[in-house]
Design a protein around this motif. Sequence first.
Motif, PDB file in Angstrom:
ATOM      1  N   ALA A  41      89.441  15.619 157.192  1.00 49.61           N
ATOM      2  CA  ALA A  41      88.744  14.868 156.148  1.00 49.61           C
ATOM      3  C   ALA A  41      88.035  15.827 155.205  1.00 49.61           C
ATOM      4  O   ALA A  41      87.573  16.895 155.616  1.00 49.61           O
ATOM      5  N   GLU A  42      87.958  15.439 153.958  1.00 53.20           N
ATOM      6  CA  GLU A  42      87.237  16.267 152.989  1.00 53.20           C
ATOM      7  C   GLU A  42      85.767  16.313 153.371  1.00 53.20           C
ATOM      8  O   GLU A  42      85.160  15.300 153.707  1.00 53.20           O
ATOM      9  N   SER A  43      85.173  17.489 153.345  1.00 57.04           N
ATOM     10  CA  SER A  43      83.781  17.660 153.746  1.00 57.04           C
ATOM     11  C   SER A  43      83.107  18.668 152.837  1.00 57.04           C
ATOM     12  O   SER A  43      83.542  19.817 152.749  1.00 57.04           O
ATOM     13  N   GLU A  44      82.035  18.257 152.158  1.00 56.77           N
ATOM     14  CA  GLU A  44      81.276  19.153 151.294  1.00 56.77           C
ATOM     15  C   GLU A  44      79.960  19.500 151.965  1.00 56.77           C
ATOM     16  O   GLU A  44      79.269  18.633 152.496  1.00 56.77           O
ATOM     17  N   VAL A  45      79.610  20.770 151.954  1.00 59.67           N
ATOM     18  CA  VAL A  45      78.332  21.238 152.472  1.00 59.67           C
ATOM     19  C   VAL A  45      77.537  21.817 151.297  1.00 59.67           C
ATOM     20  O   VAL A  45      77.986  22.765 150.644  1.00 59.67           O
ATOM     21  N   LEU A  46      76.387  21.231 151.039  1.00 56.56           N
ATOM     22  CA  LEU A  46      75.535  21.668 149.934  1.00 56.56           C
ATOM     23  C   LEU A  46      74.525  22.677 150.459  1.00 56.56           C
ATOM     24  O   LEU A  46      73.687  22.346 151.305  1.00 56.56           O
ATOM     25  N   CYS A  93      70.583  18.383 149.539  1.00 54.25           N
ATOM     26  CA  CYS A  93      70.791  19.705 150.133  1.00 54.25           C
ATOM     27  C   CYS A  93      71.015  19.532 151.626  1.00 54.25           C
ATOM     28  O   CYS A  93      70.294  18.780 152.286  1.00 54.25           O
ATOM     29  N   ASP A  94      72.015  20.215 152.154  1.00 54.66           N
ATOM     30  CA  ASP A  94      72.299  20.170 153.585  1.00 54.66           C
ATOM     31  C   ASP A  94      71.683  21.347 154.333  1.00 54.66           C
ATOM     32  O   ASP A  94      71.171  21.199 155.443  1.00 54.66           O
ATOM     33  N   LYS A 246      73.081  15.131 154.023  1.00 55.24           N
ATOM     34  CA  LYS A 246      74.139  14.128 154.060  1.00 55.24           C
ATOM     35  C   LYS A 246      75.268  14.560 155.008  1.00 55.24           C
ATOM     36  O   LYS A 246      76.002  13.731 155.509  1.00 55.24           O
ATOM     37  N   ASN A 247      75.366  15.873 155.230  1.00 61.43           N
ATOM     38  CA  ASN A 247      76.411  16.405 156.107  1.00 61.43           C
ATOM     39  C   ASN A 247      75.783  17.398 157.098  1.00 61.43           C
ATOM     40  O   ASN A 247      76.058  18.594 157.049  1.00 61.43           O
ATOM     41  N   PRO A 248      74.942  16.893 158.013  1.00 55.71           N
ATOM     42  CA  PRO A 248      74.255  17.810 158.936  1.00 55.71           C
ATOM     43  C   PRO A 248      75.203  18.549 159.877  1.00 55.71           C
ATOM     44  O   PRO A 248      74.970  19.712 160.204  1.00 55.71           O
ATOM     45  N   ASP A 249      76.277  17.882 160.294  1.00 53.98           N
ATOM     46  CA  ASP A 249      77.216  18.537 161.209  1.00 53.98           C
ATOM     47  C   ASP A 249      77.925  19.698 160.513  1.00 53.98           C
ATOM     48  O   ASP A 249      78.089  20.781 161.084  1.00 53.98           O
ATOM     49  N   GLY A 250      78.365  19.454 159.260  1.00 52.26           N
ATOM     50  CA  GLY A 250      79.021  20.514 158.501  1.00 52.26           C
ATOM     51  C   GLY A 250      78.076  21.664 158.219  1.00 52.26           C
ATOM     52  O   GLY A 250      78.464  22.840 158.266  1.00 52.26           O
ATOM     53  N   ASP A 256      76.097  28.178 161.955  1.00 54.81           N
ATOM     54  CA  ASP A 256      76.566  28.901 163.148  1.00 54.81           C
ATOM     55  C   ASP A 256      77.514  30.036 162.744  1.00 54.81           C
ATOM     56  O   ASP A 256      77.449  31.144 163.295  1.00 54.81           O
ATOM     57  N   TYR A 257      78.381  29.758 161.775  1.00 48.91           N
ATOM     58  CA  TYR A 257      79.326  30.780 161.319  1.00 48.91           C
ATOM     59  C   TYR A 257      78.592  31.963 160.681  1.00 48.91           C
ATOM     60  O   TYR A 257      78.994  33.123 160.869  1.00 48.91           O
ATOM     61  N   LEU A 258      77.533  31.689 159.941  1.00 51.74           N
ATOM     62  CA  LEU A 258      76.789  32.769 159.283  1.00 51.74           C
ATOM     63  C   LEU A 258      76.179  33.742 160.284  1.00 51.74           C
ATOM     64  O   LEU A 258      75.824  34.868 159.923  1.00 51.74           O
TER      65      LEU A 258
END
Length: 277
Positions: A41-46, A93-94, A246-250, A256-258
């Motif tokens: 699914a499309e997922s945007e992380v702000l 902002c996420d 709006k996208n806490p999981d993303g 985590d990746y950072l």
Amino acid sequence: MKRMIALLSLFAMASAGCGYSGASSASAAAPSKPAESIAPAESEVLVFAAASMTETLNQIKETYEAENPGVTLTFNFDSSGTLKTQIQEGAECDLFISAGQKQMNQLDITASSDVNTEGLDFVDPDTRVNLLENKVTLAVPEGNPKGIESFDQLADLLKHGDVLMAMGNSDVPVGQYTQKILAYYGLEEEALAKEGKISYGTNVKEVTTQISEASVDCGVIYATDAYTPEMCGQVIYPAAVLKTAKNPDGAKKFLDYLQTEEAMKVFECVGFSAVSK
């Protein structure tokens, strides 16, 4: 601190100089289901991040999006003070990455009320981490017209000489670190400003521009050399997912990746480091 002129090109050359790429290669195995049934699914992380992270995060974006199809990272880079205000005023902002603890604490209800004076509750404390450590340095224009080679020499010029120094505003971390350096030398910022010895920038990029354009004699920016902890303390970049995300999981997945070795290689290439204990 003898070779400071080259530092001015540090940020602009970050991506080209490192050339780091960690993108995974695609699997050759045939999918067991039709492609449309397994497409992510499309997922945007702000992400709101300090201006000094512009080059590194844009480089990391390429790798991360390649490794995570369907994910889009959207960045808003500015001074940490400006970003804090935007979040407080309702900007979406996420994930928030600040160049200083103060701005993060001002949004964190678990922080001291001496800092979070408005009782703001935007930060998810369970996700908050000290992501990176940076350093501050004294930088000069090409040719170093005033021959400034150390903080000690600059302090003497600010007291008795003719010099114009660029620094960040008091509401941004690089300015707050500079204020600590001035205090270390017993210098009064307000008096120096009235004497025309200080020029201000709204973020570290503006300070760097003033130096590179030689509109000032020197300035204090983030870089890799000339770091003196007793002057201004550790320069820590905290990061946290926001409760209003709006996208806490993303956002949590990207945070985590950072913290992975793969991302840290990009940060270390321009002078960031993992936080020392």
